[in-house]
Write a protein that holds these residues in place. Sequence first.
Motif, mmCIF file in Angstrom:
data_model
loop_
_atom_site.group_PDB
_atom_site.id
_atom_site.type_symbol
_atom_site.label_atom_id
_atom_site.label_comp_id
_atom_site.label_asym_id
_atom_site.label_seq_id
_atom_site.Cartn_x
_atom_site.Cartn_y
_atom_site.Cartn_z
ATOM 1 N N ASP A 20 10.314 0.897 -6.074
ATOM 2 C CA ASP A 20 11.488 1.655 -5.647
ATOM 3 C C ASP A 20 11.827 1.338 -4.192
ATOM 4 O OD1 ASP A 20 9.306 2.972 -4.447
ATOM 5 O OD2 ASP A 20 10.406 4.860 -4.367
ATOM 6 N N GLU A 21 13.018 1.749 -3.787
ATOM 7 C CA GLU A 21 13.510 1.453 -2.440
ATOM 8 C C GLU A 21 12.699 2.172 -1.363
ATOM 9 O OE1 GLU A 21 17.899 1.203 -0.385
ATOM 10 O OE2 GLU A 21 17.332 3.108 -1.312
ATOM 11 N N ASN A 22 12.160 3.349 -1.681
ATOM 12 C CA ASN A 22 11.417 4.131 -0.695
ATOM 13 C C ASN A 22 9.964 3.684 -0.549
ATOM 14 O OD1 ASN A 22 13.659 5.772 -0.140
ATOM 15 N ND2 ASN A 22 13.181 7.119 -1.867
ATOM 16 N N GLU A 23 9.563 2.714 -1.355
ATOM 17 C CA GLU A 23 8.213 2.138 -1.288
ATOM 18 C C GLU A 23 7.123 3.172 -1.555
ATOM 19 O OE1 GLU A 23 7.947 0.137 2.500
ATOM 20 O OE2 GLU A 23 9.151 -1.553 1.779
ATOM 21 N N THR A 24 7.388 4.055 -2.504
ATOM 22 C CA THR A 24 6.388 5.059 -2.891
ATOM 23 C C THR A 24 6.039 4.987 -4.376
ATOM 24 O OG1 THR A 24 8.103 6.729 -3.312
ATOM 25 C CG2 THR A 24 7.143 6.664 -1.095
ATOM 26 N N ILE A 25 6.744 4.124 -5.119
ATOM 27 C CA ILE A 25 6.558 4.057 -6.569
ATOM 28 C C ILE A 25 6.524 2.603 -7.021
ATOM 29 C CG2 ILE A 25 7.590 4.592 -8.829
ATOM 30 C CD1 ILE A 25 8.872 7.047 -7.567
ATOM 31 N N VAL A 26 5.698 2.337 -8.021
ATOM 32 C CA VAL A 26 5.719 1.059 -8.736
ATOM 33 C C VAL A 26 5.861 1.379 -10.217
ATOM 34 C CG1 VAL A 26 4.416 -0.994 -9.396
ATOM 35 C CG2 VAL A 26 4.351 -0.188 -7.028
ATOM 36 N N TYR A 27 6.844 0.746 -10.853
ATOM 37 C CA TYR A 27 7.064 0.910 -12.288
ATOM 38 C C TYR A 27 6.596 -0.347 -13.021
ATOM 39 C CZ TYR A 27 10.421 4.656 -11.068
ATOM 40 O OH TYR A 27 11.028 5.790 -10.585
ATOM 41 N N SER A 54 -2.417 4.664 -5.657
ATOM 42 C CA SER A 54 -2.185 4.408 -4.232
ATOM 43 C C SER A 54 -2.427 2.944 -3.890
ATOM 44 C CB SER A 54 -3.095 5.304 -3.387
ATOM 45 O OG SER A 54 -2.781 6.667 -3.576
ATOM 46 N N ARG A 55 -3.466 2.364 -4.451
ATOM 47 C CA ARG A 55 -3.773 0.955 -4.177
ATOM 48 C C ARG A 55 -2.678 0.037 -4.722
ATOM 49 N NH1 ARG A 55 -8.855 -0.401 -7.019
ATOM 50 N NH2 ARG A 55 -8.761 -2.364 -5.834
ATOM 51 N N ILE A 56 -2.173 0.354 -5.905
ATOM 52 C CA ILE A 56 -1.109 -0.465 -6.501
ATOM 53 C C ILE A 56 0.160 -0.391 -5.658
ATOM 54 C CG2 ILE A 56 0.492 -0.559 -8.459
ATOM 55 C CD1 ILE A 56 -1.919 0.056 -10.268
ATOM 56 N N VAL A 57 0.547 0.813 -5.253
ATOM 57 C CA VAL A 57 1.757 0.971 -4.436
ATOM 58 C C VAL A 57 1.587 0.270 -3.090
ATOM 59 C CG1 VAL A 57 3.236 2.632 -3.248
ATOM 60 C CG2 VAL A 57 2.449 3.111 -5.569
ATOM 61 N N SER A 58 0.428 0.421 -2.477
ATOM 62 C CA SER A 58 0.182 -0.207 -1.176
ATOM 63 C C SER A 58 0.263 -1.723 -1.269
ATOM 64 C CB SER A 58 -1.193 0.211 -0.641
ATOM 65 O OG SER A 58 -1.230 1.598 -0.369
ATOM 66 N N CYS A 59 -0.283 -2.281 -2.339
ATOM 67 C CA CYS A 59 -0.264 -3.735 -2.501
ATOM 68 C C CYS A 59 1.138 -4.235 -2.822
ATOM 69 C CB CYS A 59 -1.244 -4.151 -3.596
ATOM 70 S SG CYS A 59 -1.320 -5.943 -3.862
ATOM 71 N N HIS A 61 4.121 -2.948 -2.269
ATOM 72 C CA HIS A 61 5.082 -2.801 -1.171
ATOM 73 C C HIS A 61 4.539 -3.338 0.155
ATOM 74 C CE1 HIS A 61 8.043 -0.586 -3.501
ATOM 75 N NE2 HIS A 61 7.106 0.222 -3.948
ATOM 76 N N ASP A 62 3.352 -3.928 0.095
ATOM 77 C CA ASP A 62 2.739 -4.523 1.290
ATOM 78 C C ASP A 62 2.655 -3.506 2.428
ATOM 79 O OD1 ASP A 62 1.498 -6.563 2.673
ATOM 80 O OD2 ASP A 62 3.358 -7.417 3.445
ATOM 81 N N GLU A 68 -9.438 -2.347 3.508
ATOM 82 C CA GLU A 68 -9.082 -3.250 2.411
ATOM 83 C C GLU A 68 -9.323 -2.622 1.045
ATOM 84 O OE1 GLU A 68 -11.061 -6.952 2.856
ATOM 85 O OE2 GLU A 68 -9.901 -7.564 4.626
ATOM 86 N N ALA A 69 -10.167 -1.599 1.004
ATOM 87 C CA ALA A 69 -10.444 -0.922 -0.262
ATOM 88 C C ALA A 69 -9.251 -0.103 -0.738
ATOM 89 C CB ALA A 69 -11.663 -0.011 -0.113
ATOM 90 N N PHE A 70 -8.251 0.069 0.135
ATOM 91 C CA PHE A 70 -7.086 0.874 -0.209
ATOM 92 C C PHE A 70 -5.938 0.027 -0.765
ATOM 93 C CE2 PHE A 70 -8.451 3.958 3.375
ATOM 94 C CZ PHE A 70 -9.470 4.441 2.558
ATOM 95 N N THR A 71 -6.197 -1.235 -1.042
ATOM 96 C CA THR A 71 -5.186 -2.113 -1.620
ATOM 97 C C THR A 71 -5.886 -3.101 -2.542
ATOM 98 O OG1 THR A 71 -3.337 -3.600 -1.109
ATOM 99 C CG2 THR A 71 -5.268 -3.724 0.331
ATOM 100 N N PHE A 72 -5.220 -4.208 -2.877
ATOM 101 C CA PHE A 72 -5.832 -5.254 -3.693
ATOM 102 C C PHE A 72 -5.882 -6.544 -2.890
ATOM 103 C CE2 PHE A 72 -4.555 -2.280 -6.956
ATOM 104 C CZ PHE A 72 -5.582 -2.370 -7.889
#
Length: 227
Positions: A20-27, A54-59, A61-62, A68-72
């Motif tokens: 999403d545009e707000n960088e808080t969601i991944v579909y 949280s890790r998926i959204v962080s990765c 939307h960069d 590093e454990a909070f992303t992929f």
Amino acid sequence: MTERRSLSALGVSPDSIWGDENETIVYAQALGQGKALIFRFHLNPNNPLGSLSSRIVSCYHDLEVSNEAFTFQNRGAMRNAIWSAIATVWPSCINEPAILEAGTVIDLTTYKAGEIVGLAYREPLFTQYIDLLRNIRWSDLVTQNHIPRIVDISEVVFLEAMGGRGCCKRVRVQTGLEKSSTFVFKGIDFQTYLQLHDDDDEFAHTMVETWRRSSKLVADMPPHPNI
């Protein structure tokens, strides 16, 4: 690849992933057993940063993270995690009556024990999506003097995603017969709207109007004498 094979074993194929545009969601959308299901991973402040969503959204939307454990490690690992999560919940989600309701999205949540749970909810943006289509008329879509056949979306069996701009899928309509013809479903579906949506929906409006005009152009064409 293992995660894709897990989906394939269920008769499910991955379709697309978007944010999403707000960088808080991944579909993510997957197709299987005649249905196209949309799943959501949400950056929820109440969830720990190390949670799957949280890790998926962080990765995707960069987003900047403190650990590093909070992303992929990379987007490939993120995609594998997405399809693996969907493969885990698909058998239970596909039998939920709620998924047949228009505007349904499945929110994927992980609990402390690592269990992944899918919760179906009606996406509030569905109302805005319907509002975009209110000015579409039968004359924009159907040849003059032709009586259209109206079917409920629950009767449409999605077979596979096809290429092309916007939504384009090969489908079959349930008729009760053992064999039935296949069709191309072309339009602006809810998945497409979620991909286009922004604060003012200007781009979504443009896409809907482009689709309306192109459909009307085809509908207004005179019949070919040899067909």
